[in-house]
Structure formats: structure tokens, C-alpha cells
Design a protein around this motif. Sequence first.
Motif, mmCIF file in Angstrom:
data_model
loop_
_atom_site.group_PDB
_atom_site.id
_atom_site.type_symbol
_atom_site.label_atom_id
_atom_site.label_comp_id
_atom_site.label_asym_id
_atom_site.label_seq_id
_atom_site.Cartn_x
_atom_site.Cartn_y
_atom_site.Cartn_z
ATOM 1 N N UNK A 68 0.857 -1.185 0.000
ATOM 2 C CA UNK A 68 0.000 0.000 0.000
ATOM 3 C C UNK A 68 0.891 1.232 0.000
ATOM 4 N N UNK A 69 0.737 2.091 -0.999
ATOM 5 C CA UNK A 69 1.560 3.308 -1.109
ATOM 6 C C UNK A 69 1.151 4.317 -0.045
ATOM 7 N N UNK A 70 2.149 4.842 0.664
ATOM 8 C CA UNK A 70 1.922 5.890 1.656
ATOM 9 C C UNK A 70 3.035 6.928 1.500
ATOM 10 N N UNK A 71 3.121 7.878 2.412
ATOM 11 C CA UNK A 71 4.183 8.897 2.386
ATOM 12 C C UNK A 71 4.662 9.117 3.809
ATOM 13 N N UNK A 72 5.817 9.778 3.940
ATOM 14 C CA UNK A 72 6.334 10.022 5.287
ATOM 15 C C UNK A 72 5.417 10.956 6.066
ATOM 16 N N UNK A 73 4.766 11.877 5.364
ATOM 17 C CA UNK A 73 3.865 12.811 6.037
ATOM 18 C C UNK A 73 2.594 12.134 6.538
ATOM 19 N N UNK A 74 2.144 11.093 5.849
ATOM 20 C CA UNK A 74 0.868 10.444 6.202
ATOM 21 C C UNK A 74 1.060 9.049 6.780
ATOM 22 N N UNK A 75 2.299 8.620 6.954
ATOM 23 C CA UNK A 75 2.589 7.252 7.394
ATOM 24 C C UNK A 75 1.846 6.869 8.668
ATOM 25 N N UNK A 76 1.943 7.699 9.695
ATOM 26 C CA UNK A 76 1.308 7.373 10.972
ATOM 27 C C UNK A 76 -0.213 7.392 10.860
ATOM 28 N N UNK A 77 -0.763 8.414 10.227
ATOM 29 C CA UNK A 77 -2.218 8.499 10.081
ATOM 30 C C UNK A 77 -2.765 7.320 9.285
ATOM 31 N N UNK A 78 -2.060 6.918 8.247
ATOM 32 C CA UNK A 78 -2.520 5.792 7.430
ATOM 33 C C UNK A 78 -2.500 4.496 8.226
ATOM 34 N N UNK A 79 -1.485 4.331 9.080
ATOM 35 C CA UNK A 79 -1.430 3.140 9.935
ATOM 36 C C UNK A 79 -2.594 3.140 10.919
ATOM 37 N N UNK A 80 -2.847 4.292 11.555
ATOM 38 C CA UNK A 80 -3.930 4.393 12.534
ATOM 39 C C UNK A 80 -5.300 4.260 11.883
ATOM 40 N N UNK A 81 -5.398 4.614 10.597
ATOM 41 C CA UNK A 81 -6.660 4.477 9.864
ATOM 42 C C UNK A 81 -6.850 3.070 9.296
ATOM 43 N N UNK A 82 -5.949 2.161 9.668
ATOM 44 C CA UNK A 82 -6.043 0.755 9.271
ATOM 45 C C UNK A 82 -5.970 0.566 7.756
ATOM 46 N N UNK A 83 -5.129 1.361 7.096
ATOM 47 C CA UNK A 83 -4.943 1.181 5.657
ATOM 48 C C UNK A 83 -3.955 0.051 5.366
ATOM 49 N N UNK A 84 -3.162 -0.314 6.374
ATOM 50 C CA UNK A 84 -2.257 -1.451 6.244
ATOM 51 C C UNK A 84 -1.966 -2.019 7.627
ATOM 52 N N UNK A 85 -1.379 -3.223 7.646
ATOM 53 C CA UNK A 85 -1.131 -3.936 8.900
ATOM 54 C C UNK A 85 0.239 -3.633 9.488
#
Length: 312
Positions: free
Chosen positions: A131-148
Motif C-alpha cells: 500500500x503506497x503511503x508517504x512520510x507525512x501520512x505514514x502514521x495516520x494511514x497506519x492508525x486508519x487501518x490502511x495497512x497492517x
Amino acid sequence: MRSKIILKWVAVLTFIACMGFGGMNFTSATKEGELEWNGKQLNTLEVNGKPYVPADELASASGSVLHKKRNHYTVASRLDRIMKKGVIRVGTTGDYKPFTYYNKDTKTFEGFDIEAAELMAKDLGVKVKFVKTSWLTLMDDLLDDKFDIAVGGVSRNTERQKTAQLTRPYLNEGKSPLIRVEDKDRFTSLEAIDQPDVTIGVNPGGTNQKFVDSNIKKAKVVVVQNNLDIPHMVAEGKVDVMITDSTEAMYYASRDERLYAALTDKTFTKSQKAYMIPRGDSVFENWVNLWMDEMELQGEFDRLKEKYIFNK
């Protein structure tokens, strides 16, 4: 969706009403509210002044699976969910060689941690989905359950540990300068780099920018959105220095004779690389840490270092 929510609460209220008629001491089951758990908002129902959370919401918020057998419910680990679904979702930025790189030609991810993630999936007996993410959104994407799990050169630090869980480390390193070979006698210290006639390139949102913001006072700083562009800018003379993790500096220096990884034996900081998962799931965390121990024991991490860092 709205009808499902209504039906769910009707069922809860009906159950409580029935229990009340049966002599149970439930007297107030009309107030709804919200409960924050690990940064997530969960719907609640207040009964006798106490909040109750539906089991399916609790399971969803923790990234777990809710199993039902007759009247028995079990909230299982994220590890169980991964194995049940047959896929592990891996978040990665794709812009941080040698750990993670998105190849636009092949439309696939490559790198140290990409191959490691593929080995992890194999040992789990599941497929891997990047799942593509970015350094700016890495934590938010993890907390939003976009990846494990997040991989790709993630540095261990206390700030990230406040909201997520970092695994055991698999690599020790520190911040050091990537410079041109012709400047290796010029940039021998941080003081020599932090001068008004020096230009530093840095990518936004990560630990590189944090270090530069905290330690560079005189040199000119240019923020470059794509981390992959900065080493080429150094080689071409568009910027003089890239302060990054020593591993990345050694990677680029091993592949471009114009570049030199300076002070890798005397790094400005000391840090470690790890993987990042949602906090609160010791079962999943313990499995990942044991898997990492096995990777170290079998020499797999050493093999990946030779292949991706030292270009051997």
C-alpha cells in the motif's frame, strides 16, 4: 449503512429491555455517546451510567477479528485476521532506497524491506499487498487501518512509539552526509557543512528534516518533495549535501562514483531501523519480533544488506 447501524442499536436496546423485564438491573439504556480508544472513536450505549461498546466495533478498532460460536464471542489478534483473509497489507513510501523503491516501469516495489516483507508473507502463508503511503501520512494511514505493518527504512524513536508500536531493530545506523567525492576533504564535520555558502537538500516529513531543522542554522536548506531526487541533485551540483541515514548514503555512493558517503563511522546521531505496527496487539507484535529473530539467525538480514546496501 445507516440502516445497519439503526438495526444494530435496536437489537442492543431490545436485548437490554428483555433483560430488564427478566429482573436484571438495567434501568437506563437510552443515551448514546462516543468512546475514544487508541485514537479511534467508538460508538457507545450508556447503561446505568456506564458506557458499553458493541463487540464488533471493538474488534474493528483493534484491527482484530470477531468470531462467534453459539453465544461465545472471541476477539482475535490482527495476526488471525491476516491469516484468515490470506493477505498482509504492507504500507511503504516507495521513495527511500535501498529499503523501498517504487519502480514506475514495472509498477512494482523493490528494495531491502520489500523483499523482507515478501519473505514475511511467505512465512505467514499469505499473499502480500503493498500500500503506497508517504512520510507525512505514514502514521495516520497506519492508525486508519490502511495497512497492517509499515516498512521501508522506518526509524525507531520515542515520538512514533507514542502512537504506534515499533518492533525490535534490524539495523543500526545514524545521520551522515552524502556529498560529492571532490568535497570529502571539505565536509569533515557538521560545523563545516553548516555554512552560508552550503546548500542542503532534504525531503519533508521524516527524520532527515527533523535533524536538519534542529541542527542547521547557517546553511541554505532546500526542501525536495521526492527523496529519490536529492542524491542526483548532489551529484549534479544542484545542492551540496544530503544529510540522511548512513545506510542510504552508502547505497548511493556504491552506485555513483561521483558521490561519497562521509562520516559513516562517526555518524551525527545513533538510530535503528524497525517495522511499525498498531499498538495494543501483543500477539501480532510477538510474531513479528520472533520472525525477525529468525531472519537474523538464518543470515537473511545479512544477505539483504549485501544485496541492497553494498551492491554485491
